[in-house]
Design a protein around this motif. Structure first.
Motif, mmCIF file in Angstrom:
data_model
loop_
_atom_site.group_PDB
_atom_site.id
_atom_site.type_symbol
_atom_site.label_atom_id
_atom_site.label_comp_id
_atom_site.label_asym_id
_atom_site.label_seq_id
_atom_site.Cartn_x
_atom_site.Cartn_y
_atom_site.Cartn_z
ATOM 1 N N ARG A 193 0.978 -1.011 0.320
ATOM 2 C CA ARG A 193 0.077 -0.056 -0.060
ATOM 3 C C ARG A 193 0.824 1.297 -0.126
ATOM 4 O O ARG A 193 0.489 2.317 -0.899
ATOM 5 C CB ARG A 193 -0.946 0.049 1.419
ATOM 6 C CG ARG A 193 -1.922 -0.965 1.211
ATOM 7 C CD ARG A 193 -3.102 -0.762 2.458
ATOM 8 N NE ARG A 193 -2.752 -0.689 3.695
ATOM 9 C CZ ARG A 193 -2.362 -1.713 4.350
ATOM 10 N NH1 ARG A 193 -2.709 -2.904 3.881
ATOM 11 N NH2 ARG A 193 -1.755 -1.650 5.609
ATOM 12 N N ARG A 194 2.090 1.227 0.676
ATOM 13 C CA ARG A 194 2.867 2.464 0.760
ATOM 14 C C ARG A 194 3.624 2.497 -0.548
ATOM 15 O O ARG A 194 3.740 3.661 -1.006
ATOM 16 C CB ARG A 194 3.885 2.294 1.867
ATOM 17 C CG ARG A 194 4.803 3.522 2.183
ATOM 18 C CD ARG A 194 3.897 4.570 2.869
ATOM 19 N NE ARG A 194 4.671 5.680 2.961
ATOM 20 C CZ ARG A 194 3.909 6.819 3.528
ATOM 21 N NH1 ARG A 194 2.623 6.674 3.996
ATOM 22 N NH2 ARG A 194 4.805 7.860 3.574
ATOM 23 N N LEU A 195 3.814 1.520 -1.320
ATOM 24 C CA LEU A 195 4.572 1.593 -2.464
ATOM 25 C C LEU A 195 3.462 2.143 -3.633
ATOM 26 O O LEU A 195 3.736 2.930 -4.283
ATOM 27 C CB LEU A 195 5.027 0.290 -3.078
ATOM 28 C CG LEU A 195 6.473 -0.265 -2.241
ATOM 29 C CD1 LEU A 195 6.579 -1.688 -2.854
ATOM 30 C CD2 LEU A 195 7.369 0.748 -2.588
ATOM 31 N N ASP A 196 2.403 1.808 -3.455
ATOM 32 C CA ASP A 196 1.155 2.427 -4.270
ATOM 33 C C ASP A 196 1.061 4.003 -3.999
ATOM 34 O O ASP A 196 1.047 4.665 -5.140
ATOM 35 C CB ASP A 196 -0.228 1.670 -4.115
ATOM 36 C CG ASP A 196 -0.256 0.115 -4.508
ATOM 37 O OD1 ASP A 196 0.590 0.012 -5.428
ATOM 38 O OD2 ASP A 196 -1.037 -0.462 -4.015
ATOM 39 N N ARG A 197 1.155 4.375 -2.784
ATOM 40 C CA ARG A 197 1.244 5.854 -2.433
ATOM 41 C C ARG A 197 2.239 6.515 -3.237
ATOM 42 O O ARG A 197 2.241 7.769 -3.560
ATOM 43 C CB ARG A 197 0.973 5.978 -0.943
ATOM 44 C CG ARG A 197 1.080 7.344 -0.442
ATOM 45 C CD ARG A 197 0.788 7.328 1.141
ATOM 46 N NE ARG A 197 0.753 8.788 1.645
ATOM 47 C CZ ARG A 197 -0.434 9.308 1.933
ATOM 48 N NH1 ARG A 197 -1.509 8.769 1.566
ATOM 49 N NH2 ARG A 197 -0.392 10.664 2.271
ATOM 50 N N LEU A 198 3.383 5.731 -2.948
ATOM 51 C CA LEU A 198 4.735 6.585 -3.680
ATOM 52 C C LEU A 198 4.572 6.538 -5.166
ATOM 53 O O LEU A 198 5.136 7.690 -5.827
ATOM 54 C CB LEU A 198 6.015 5.421 -3.361
ATOM 55 C CG LEU A 198 6.497 5.860 -1.837
ATOM 56 C CD1 LEU A 198 7.614 4.939 -1.530
ATOM 57 C CD2 LEU A 198 7.004 7.152 -1.609
ATOM 58 N N ALA A 199 3.954 5.421 -5.569
ATOM 59 C CA ALA A 199 3.749 5.370 -7.181
ATOM 60 C C ALA A 199 3.018 6.691 -7.597
ATOM 61 O O ALA A 199 3.048 7.328 -8.764
ATOM 62 C CB ALA A 199 3.247 4.062 -7.473
ATOM 63 N N VAL A 200 1.691 6.779 -6.846
ATOM 64 C CA VAL A 200 1.027 7.854 -6.927
ATOM 65 C C VAL A 200 1.543 9.161 -7.075
ATOM 66 O O VAL A 200 1.451 9.993 -7.923
ATOM 67 C CB VAL A 200 -0.352 8.016 -6.157
ATOM 68 C CG1 VAL A 200 -0.971 9.253 -6.382
ATOM 69 C CG2 VAL A 200 -1.211 6.857 -6.401
#
Length: 575
Positions: free
Chosen positions: A213-220
């Motif tokens: 989930r954190r990597l998804d946030r960074l990807a955004v």
């Protein structure tokens, strides 16, 4: 852009020297190109060596200047820029100190880090690579147009429209450039903040299984930065294409005009290549400016972010430069104190009144959000009260310079911050002149000496970033050692033993009992074992004083205190 020039400070003369060197360089280039073209054109038409001697001597004289002036401009401009950047960084760090903690709590640490480092570095583009070429672009073409006008006014008239249009390209796209620059710098700051949060919270992310989930946030955030960069690149490409088109049109215009003048007999054929070369050379400083101007939006955005920090008014300012005369009795009095964190927010505390006698320990208790930490912050004047007053020794704390006030107070915070410097330097943070023996004595009093000496490097051990190589209880005891070493007459303990196990808490409590004996102490705590050590307890409820007295007095009458204690004993209430 004017705001950027205000950052020059004492380095204006140095940058002026760089600008003059840049102008000299472009004038030398113009002269060299013109003389060179003249020599070539006359040589082609069969001029003798004697006829060419003057031009060759002029070229020989210009060549050393052609080598020295650009080096001089670059060297002086970079020296000036690096000095300005060093000064600005110092001013930003000083602003952080001035604005802490109120303003800094509104910004993420990663974003502030980007402002202090990346945004400041971005200013180099303006001071080292833009300002001097900008002035040169405004002055050198005038000289070139004058020279072309001497050959024939039509040549100057043919070149002028293209030069004017070229100079207007950055202005034409200025708003879009500034918007793209602001967006790009904001996205960089946000991504930097997210990355810092991720690195600092890796343990929690891993143990919670939240890495994806954190990597998804960074990807955004990364996608937002990518879009900002693409928009910036699209505008930059458009600007580059328009610049090339105008340069080509200007050269063709001069070329055709000069050819017509030669065929009509109004211009000597020997001056045809001179006119064309002068026209081509004239575009050089203007094109150089348009090249760097594509990124000026980034510079302006970075400058705006820096100026916001530098010009934001401090939440607290000194109204005196000298403390009250005479020895200051460490008696603390809160008199009808009210405070809110923002004009649109409700009061955090309302009409708070209590006092702490010299050598007395008072515990502030209450549910989470009752105003306990706010009272501690107001005592240390991290904010100013909106109403009422806080006095020390009968003097309003606003009548002390902030440095003098904070020398009277030492804090043991709930969340201890350790710098990644030797433990001995962490302990003497508030008293850097303390000897090693004094540091060790303070650590012993805080029950910290035993675990410190057991570390591989003892007092020279680096605790790691955020003190991660030490346990919570160990970090707490380092903070207590700091407070002991500082020897301030007023002590504030904000949940000071919340991270200690029972055995460590008992050891530290015993040490703190002796330390508090001659100090005015304010404790903010919820543990009954800590609260009971206080001489008096002040109960806060919804930002107001609900009750006060000793533990025994309060426990004997039903009220907010008994409710808090009952909740703690049953394990249902937490701060």
């Amino acid at each position: 852009m004017l705001a950027l020039t205000r950052l020059l400070g004492p380095h204006r003369r140095l940058l002026l020297a760089a600008i003059l060197s840049g102008i000299a360089h472009h004038l030398v280039v113009l002269a060299s190109a013109g003389v060179g073209a003249w020599v070539v054109s006359h040589a082609i038409t069969g001029a003798s060596a004697d006829d060419l001697r003057g031009g060759l001597i002029a070229l020989a004289a210009l060549l050393p200047l052609l080598a020295v002036t650009p080096w001089l401009e670059s060297y002086i401009a970079h020296v000036a820029a690096f000095r300005v950047l060093a000064d600005v960084r110092g001013r930003v760090y000083a602003a952080f100190d001035r604005l802490a903690p109120g303003y800094l709590l509104q910004r993420r640490s990663g974003d502030l880090g980007a402002a202090a480092i990346s945004d400041v570095e971005q200013l180099e583009l303006w001071f080292a690579h833009t300002l001097s070429p900008l002035v040169s672009a405004a002055t050198v073409p005038v000289a070139a147009l004058t020279a072309l006008g001497v050959f024939h006014p039509a040549l100057a008239l043919a070149l002028a429209p293209a030069l004017v249009a070229l100079a207007l390209v950055p202005a034409w796209l200025r708003r879009r450039a500034q918007a793209h620059g602001a967006e790009l710098r904001a996205r960089v700051g946000e991504l930097n903040a997210e990355a810092v949060d991720t690195l600092q919270g890796l343990r929690e992310l891993i143990t919670s299984g939240a890495e994806a989930r954190r990597l998804d946030r960074l990807a955004v955030q990364d996608e937002r930065l990518l879009k900002a960069k693409i928009a910036h690149g699209r505008r930059s490409g458009l600007e580059h294409a328009v610049t090339n088109a105008l340069t080509t049109l200007g050269l063709l215009s001069v070329l055709l005009t000069a050819a017509l003048l030669v065929t009509s007999g109004d211009l000597d054929a020997a001056f045809f290549p001179v006119a064309v070369v002068l026209a081509a050379t004239t575009f050089a400083p203007v094109v150089a400016v348009t090249d760097v101007a594509r990124d000026v939006g980034l510079v302006i955005a970075a400058g705006d972010r820096i100026m916001t920090i530098l010009t934001t008014p401090a939440p607290v300012t000194d109204r005196v430069d000298q403390p009250p005369p005479g020895p200051i009795e460490p008696r603390v009095v809160f008199s009808s104190v009210s405070f809110r964190y923002g004009t649109a927010l409700p009061d955090a505390v309302t009409e708070i009144t209590f006092d702490i006698a010299p050598g007395e320990t008072v515990a502030l208790v209450g549910h989470s959000g009752a105003g306990k930490s706010t009272c501690a912050g107001l005592l240390m004047r991290l904010w100013d009260v909106n109403a009422g007053s806080i006095t020390i020794g009968g003097h309003d704390i606003r009548d002390f310079p902030q440095d003098d006030l904070r020398r009277l107070i030492t804090l043991v915070p709930q969340d201890v911050y350790l710098f990644n410097i030797p433990l001995i330097d962490n302990i003497r943070l508030g008293r850097p002149e303390a000897t090693r023996e004094q540091v060790i004595a303070a650590a012993r009093a805080a029950q910290a000496d035993e675990f410190i000496t057991a570390l591989p490097d003892g007092y020279d051990t680096l605790p790691g970033e955020l003190g991660t190589r030490l346990s919570g209880g160990q970090r707490q005891r380092i903070a207590i050692a700091r407070a002991i070493l500082k020897e301030a007459p007023i002590l504030v303990m904000d949940e000071a033993v919340s991270n200690l196990d029972t055995e460590s808490e008992q050891e530290v409590a015993a040490a703190m009992t002796s330390v508090r004996r001659d100090r005015t102490t304010l404790i903010i705590a919820h543990r009954l074992s800590t609260i009971r050590t206080a001489d008096r307890i002040v109960v806060l409820d919804n930002g107001r004083v609900a009750d006060s007295g000793t533990h025994q007095e309060l426990i004997e009458r039903p009220g907010p205190y008994t409710t808090l204690m009952a909740a703690q004993l049953t394990g249902s209430g937490r701060s």
